[in-house]
Design a protein around this motif. Structure first.
Motif, PDB file in Angstrom:
ATOM      1  N   VAL A   1      14.078  42.349 120.078  1.00  0.00           N
ATOM      2  CA  VAL A   1      14.420  43.368 119.078  1.00  0.00           C
ATOM      3  C   VAL A   1      13.838  42.916 117.745  1.00  0.00           C
ATOM      4  CG1 VAL A   1      16.529  44.077 120.268  1.00  0.00           C
ATOM      5  CG2 VAL A   1      16.636  42.255 118.554  1.00  0.00           C
ATOM      6  N   THR A   2      13.979  43.728 116.720  1.00  0.00           N
ATOM      7  CA  THR A   2      13.425  43.376 115.415  1.00  0.00           C
ATOM      8  C   THR A   2      14.351  42.397 114.685  1.00  0.00           C
ATOM      9  OG1 THR A   2      14.527  45.193 114.265  1.00  0.00           O
ATOM     10  CG2 THR A   2      12.366  45.641 115.248  1.00  0.00           C
ATOM     11  N   PRO A   3      13.796  41.518 113.845  1.00  0.00           N
ATOM     12  CA  PRO A   3      14.637  40.613 113.055  1.00  0.00           C
ATOM     13  C   PRO A   3      15.620  41.364 112.156  1.00  0.00           C
ATOM     14  CG  PRO A   3      12.372  39.839 113.038  1.00  0.00           C
ATOM     15  CD  PRO A   3      12.355  41.197 113.697  1.00  0.00           C
ATOM     16  N   SER A   4      15.220  42.528 111.624  1.00  0.00           N
ATOM     17  CA  SER A   4      16.136  43.263 110.745  1.00  0.00           C
ATOM     18  C   SER A   4      17.362  43.735 111.514  1.00  0.00           C
ATOM     19  CB  SER A   4      15.418  44.458 110.113  1.00  0.00           C
ATOM     20  OG  SER A   4      14.945  45.351 111.108  1.00  0.00           O
ATOM     21  N   ALA A   5      17.187  44.165 112.771  1.00  0.00           N
ATOM     22  CA  ALA A   5      18.329  44.585 113.585  1.00  0.00           C
ATOM     23  C   ALA A   5      19.261  43.405 113.856  1.00  0.00           C
ATOM     24  CB  ALA A   5      17.849  45.195 114.897  1.00  0.00           C
ATOM     25  N   VAL A   6      18.663  42.245 114.165  1.00  0.00           N
ATOM     26  CA  VAL A   6      19.475  41.047 114.412  1.00  0.00           C
ATOM     27  C   VAL A   6      20.249  40.667 113.158  1.00  0.00           C
ATOM     28  CG1 VAL A   6      19.351  38.562 114.849  1.00  0.00           C
ATOM     29  CG2 VAL A   6      18.079  40.132 116.293  1.00  0.00           C
ATOM     30  N   ASN A   7      19.585  40.708 112.016  1.00  0.00           N
ATOM     31  CA  ASN A   7      20.239  40.308 110.768  1.00  0.00           C
ATOM     32  C   ASN A   7      21.451  41.184 110.446  1.00  0.00           C
ATOM     33  OD1 ASN A   7      18.855  38.006 109.752  1.00  0.00           O
ATOM     34  ND2 ASN A   7      17.093  39.289 109.278  1.00  0.00           N
ATOM     35  N   GLN A   8      21.364  42.471 110.743  1.00  0.00           N
ATOM     36  CA  GLN A   8      22.508  43.350 110.509  1.00  0.00           C
ATOM     37  C   GLN A   8      23.718  42.904 111.332  1.00  0.00           C
ATOM     38  OE1 GLN A   8      21.430  47.439 111.204  1.00  0.00           O
ATOM     39  NE2 GLN A   8      19.673  47.358 109.818  1.00  0.00           N
ATOM     40  N   HIS A   9      23.484  42.594 112.596  1.00  0.00           N
ATOM     41  CA  HIS A   9      24.579  42.158 113.459  1.00  0.00           C
ATOM     42  C   HIS A   9      25.114  40.787 113.031  1.00  0.00           C
ATOM     43  CE1 HIS A   9      24.072  45.541 116.045  1.00  0.00           C
ATOM     44  NE2 HIS A   9      22.876  45.178 116.487  1.00  0.00           N
ATOM     45  N   LEU A  10      24.206  39.901 112.640  1.00  0.00           N
ATOM     46  CA  LEU A  10      24.637  38.558 112.223  1.00  0.00           C
ATOM     47  C   LEU A  10      25.521  38.632 110.982  1.00  0.00           C
ATOM     48  CD1 LEU A  10      21.312  36.547 112.752  1.00  0.00           C
ATOM     49  CD2 LEU A  10      23.390  36.417 114.146  1.00  0.00           C
ATOM     50  N   ARG A  11      25.177  39.513 110.045  1.00  0.00           N
ATOM     51  CA  ARG A  11      25.989  39.642 108.834  1.00  0.00           C
ATOM     52  C   ARG A  11      27.411  40.099 109.174  1.00  0.00           C
ATOM     53  NH1 ARG A  11      21.043  41.458 106.413  1.00  0.00           N
ATOM     54  NH2 ARG A  11      21.515  43.637 106.945  1.00  0.00           N
ATOM     55  N   VAL A  12      27.519  41.026 110.110  1.00  0.00           N
ATOM     56  CA  VAL A  12      28.845  41.520 110.498  1.00  0.00           C
ATOM     57  C   VAL A  12      29.648  40.413 111.177  1.00  0.00           C
ATOM     58  CG1 VAL A  12      30.063  43.136 112.009  1.00  0.00           C
ATOM     59  CG2 VAL A  12      28.092  43.917 110.676  1.00  0.00           C
ATOM     60  N   LEU A  13      29.017  39.680 112.086  1.00  0.00           N
ATOM     61  CA  LEU A  13      29.712  38.612 112.806  1.00  0.00           C
ATOM     62  C   LEU A  13      30.127  37.486 111.861  1.00  0.00           C
ATOM     63  CD1 LEU A  13      27.457  38.437 115.998  1.00  0.00           C
ATOM     64  CD2 LEU A  13      29.809  39.283 115.879  1.00  0.00           C
ATOM     65  N   ARG A  14      29.266  37.190 110.906  1.00  0.00           N
ATOM     66  CA  ARG A  14      29.618  36.136 109.942  1.00  0.00           C
ATOM     67  C   ARG A  14      30.759  36.592 109.034  1.00  0.00           C
ATOM     68  NH1 ARG A  14      25.032  34.135 105.907  1.00  0.00           N
ATOM     69  NH2 ARG A  14      25.307  36.303 105.262  1.00  0.00           N
ATOM     70  N   ALA A  15      30.719  37.847 108.606  1.00  0.00           N
ATOM     71  CA  ALA A  15      31.793  38.370 107.757  1.00  0.00           C
ATOM     72  C   ALA A  15      33.130  38.360 108.485  1.00  0.00           C
ATOM     73  CB  ALA A  15      31.448  39.793 107.306  1.00  0.00           C
ATOM     74  N   ALA A  16      33.096  38.498 109.804  1.00  0.00           N
ATOM     75  CA  ALA A  16      34.323  38.479 110.592  1.00  0.00           C
ATOM     76  C   ALA A  16      34.789  37.066 110.907  1.00  0.00           C
ATOM     77  CB  ALA A  16      34.111  39.244 111.899  1.00  0.00           C
ATOM     78  N   GLY A  17      34.016  36.067 110.474  1.00  0.00           N
ATOM     79  CA  GLY A  17      34.399  34.679 110.710  1.00  0.00           C
ATOM     80  C   GLY A  17      34.035  34.159 112.085  1.00  0.00           C
ATOM     81  N   LEU A  18      33.197  34.908 112.812  1.00  0.00           N
ATOM     82  CA  LEU A  18      32.838  34.503 114.173  1.00  0.00           C
ATOM     83  C   LEU A  18      31.595  33.612 114.200  1.00  0.00           C
ATOM     84  CD1 LEU A  18      33.426  37.912 116.000  1.00  0.00           C
ATOM     85  CD2 LEU A  18      34.973  35.958 115.847  1.00  0.00           C
ATOM     86  N   LEU A  19      30.848  33.569 113.085  1.00  0.00           N
ATOM     87  CA  LEU A  19      29.658  32.726 112.966  1.00  0.00           C
ATOM     88  C   LEU A  19      29.703  31.948 111.659  1.00  0.00           C
ATOM     89  CD1 LEU A  19      26.708  35.162 113.910  1.00  0.00           C
ATOM     90  CD2 LEU A  19      27.944  33.601 115.429  1.00  0.00           C
ATOM     91  N   THR A  20      29.009  30.827 111.630  1.00  0.00           N
ATOM     92  CA  THR A  20      28.734  30.104 110.389  1.00  0.00           C
ATOM     93  C   THR A  20      27.226  30.093 110.188  1.00  0.00           C
ATOM     94  OG1 THR A  20      28.557  27.951 111.495  1.00  0.00           O
ATOM     95  CG2 THR A  20      30.747  28.626 110.725  1.00  0.00           C
ATOM     96  N   SER A  21      26.788  29.844 108.989  1.00  0.00           N
ATOM     97  CA  SER A  21      25.350  29.799 108.724  1.00  0.00           C
ATOM     98  C   SER A  21      25.051  28.684 107.736  1.00  0.00           C
ATOM     99  CB  SER A  21      24.863  31.143 108.162  1.00  0.00           C
ATOM    100  OG  SER A  21      25.456  31.404 106.902  1.00  0.00           O
ATOM    101  N   SER A  22      23.843  28.124 107.859  1.00  0.00           N
ATOM    102  CA  SER A  22      23.393  27.100 106.909  1.00  0.00           C
ATOM    103  C   SER A  22      21.882  27.173 106.825  1.00  0.00           C
ATOM    104  CB  SER A  22      23.831  25.699 107.366  1.00  0.00           C
ATOM    105  OG  SER A  22      23.296  25.396 108.634  1.00  0.00           O
ATOM    106  N   ARG A  23      21.349  26.872 105.649  1.00  0.00           N
ATOM    107  CA  ARG A  23      19.908  26.916 105.459  1.00  0.00           C
ATOM    108  C   ARG A  23      19.305  25.590 105.880  1.00  0.00           C
ATOM    109  NH1 ARG A  23      16.075  29.857 103.413  1.00  0.00           N
ATOM    110  NH2 ARG A  23      17.563  31.459 102.775  1.00  0.00           N
ATOM    111  N   TYR A  24      18.214  25.680 106.673  1.00  0.00           N
ATOM    112  CA  TYR A  24      17.463  24.490 107.067  1.00  0.00           C
ATOM    113  C   TYR A  24      15.989  24.801 106.906  1.00  0.00           C
ATOM    114  CZ  TYR A  24      16.344  20.128 109.330  1.00  0.00           C
ATOM    115  OH  TYR A  24      15.885  18.859 109.572  1.00  0.00           O
ATOM    116  N   GLY A  25      15.331  24.111 105.950  1.00  0.00           N
ATOM    117  CA  GLY A  25      13.941  24.410 105.684  1.00  0.00           C
ATOM    118  C   GLY A  25      13.819  25.836 105.168  1.00  0.00           C
TER     119      GLY A  25
END
Length: 319
Positions: A275-299
């Motif tokens: 799928v497209t990265p933009s579609a994935v990013n939309q879902h990731l934002r929702v999951l992170r906002a719900a506390g189901l994911l964490t994120s960190s910047r690497y490089g």
């Protein structure tokens, strides 16, 4: 067999790096003998027509029948943010004696195509490597880099959870660490033992080493090893989701939650799900906002990982 001797200080100074030039040089292995790199068949197919326009007389002289490449193509990266432009500039400035010695170390001689002026020979090499990068790597580098960075993040978690020794022993079946001795079983039958001696050991994940590789000569301590997660790099992935979680989150978000037991970037996830990265990013934002994911910047990438809450949700649905 190559053996690195590490003191306690050396062990604490082990670091990771990424090298675009290493990937370019090592990719010549897959180009020369595709049968030994089945995980990169997708890349080889996608780049076949582009490679027909390259000067393979120059590139082919950078590798031998053992699939060895000269050490000047495998510089030790200083960080996960190494830039190809900087590595190519350093390559162009390689001293004549080093250039010739590295070629002799691979071929036993200087190949005919590189005889004469070393400066002109290096300019030809840089030109063809640049063309190889622009036509065969640049379009796919974001997804390749995502896999490499995710591997480093995984190894970092191993160090934090189980220690450096466990991480080193998990790099490859050809790498064994025990009591200050790091043994790398190479195809080279020569027995070499080298104290790290405060220089620092650098570990470099790559797409184009099946088990483990190291410099041929007596360069800085470095091991190149096969990065995790390559199997899904060129193909879309079908994910089995718990029905109860899919009913709540939807199939796409449930798939992402299931996949993120290990860190991954949105680029890598998009490739795996086709799928497209933009579609994935939309879902990731929702999951992170719900506390189901964490994120960190690497490089240059943001890596996502399932949170304890996300794991509990999956386990509760399958328990």
């Amino acid at each position: 067999m190559l053996r690195y001797l590490l003191t306690e200080d050396d062990l604490g100074a082990v670091r990771f790096g990424l090298s675009p030039l290493c990937e370019l040089g090592l990719s010549l292995r897959a180009i020369r003998d595709p049968s030994r790199f089945p995980l990169q068949v997708g890349w080889l197919r996608r780049t076949e027509s582009a490679r027909e326009r390259l000067d393979m007389r120059v590139l082919g002289a950078l590798i031998d029948e053992r699939l060895w490449t000269p050490d000047f193509l495998n510089p030790r990266p200083t960080s996960p943010l190494t830039r190809l432009e900087d590595e190519l500039a350093a390559l162009a400035a390689t001293p004549r004696e080093v250039f010739r010695a590295d070629l002799v170390g691979v071929h036993g001689r200087v190949p005919e195509v590189f005889e004469g002026s070393s400066r002109r020979a290096l300019a030809r090499i840089v030109r063809e490597l640049t063309r190889l990068w622009e036509t065969c790597f640049e379009p796919y580098w974001p997804r390749m880099r995502a896999v490499l960075e995710a591997d480093i993040a995984y190894r970092g978690r191993q160090v934090a959870q189980s220690g450096v020794a466990t991480m080193l022993n998990g790099l490859s079946s050809r790498i064994v660490y025990e009591h200050g001795l790091l043994s790398v079983m190479l195809r080279d039958p020569t027995e070499r033992a080298r104290p790290v001696g405060g220089e620092g050991l650098t570990l470099v994940p790559t797409m184009f080493t099946r088990r483990a590789s190291a410099p041929i000569g007596d360069g800085p301590p470095m091991i190149m090893y096969s990065a995790r997660g390559q199997g899904t790099l060129w193909e879309s992935e079908r994910v089995a989701n718990p029905a109860a979680v899919a009913a709540i989150l939807g199939d796409a978000r449930a798939s992402l939650l299931t996949m993120l037991g290990d860190p991954a970037s949105s680029t890598e996830l998009a490739v795996r799900l086709d799928v497209t990265p933009s579609a994935v990013n939309q879902h990731l934002r929702v999951l992170r906002a719900a506390g189901l994911l964490t994120s960190s910047r690497y490089g240059r990438s943001v890596l996502y990982l399932r949170s304890d809450l996300g794991t509990a949700l999956l386990e509760g649905a399958t328990g």
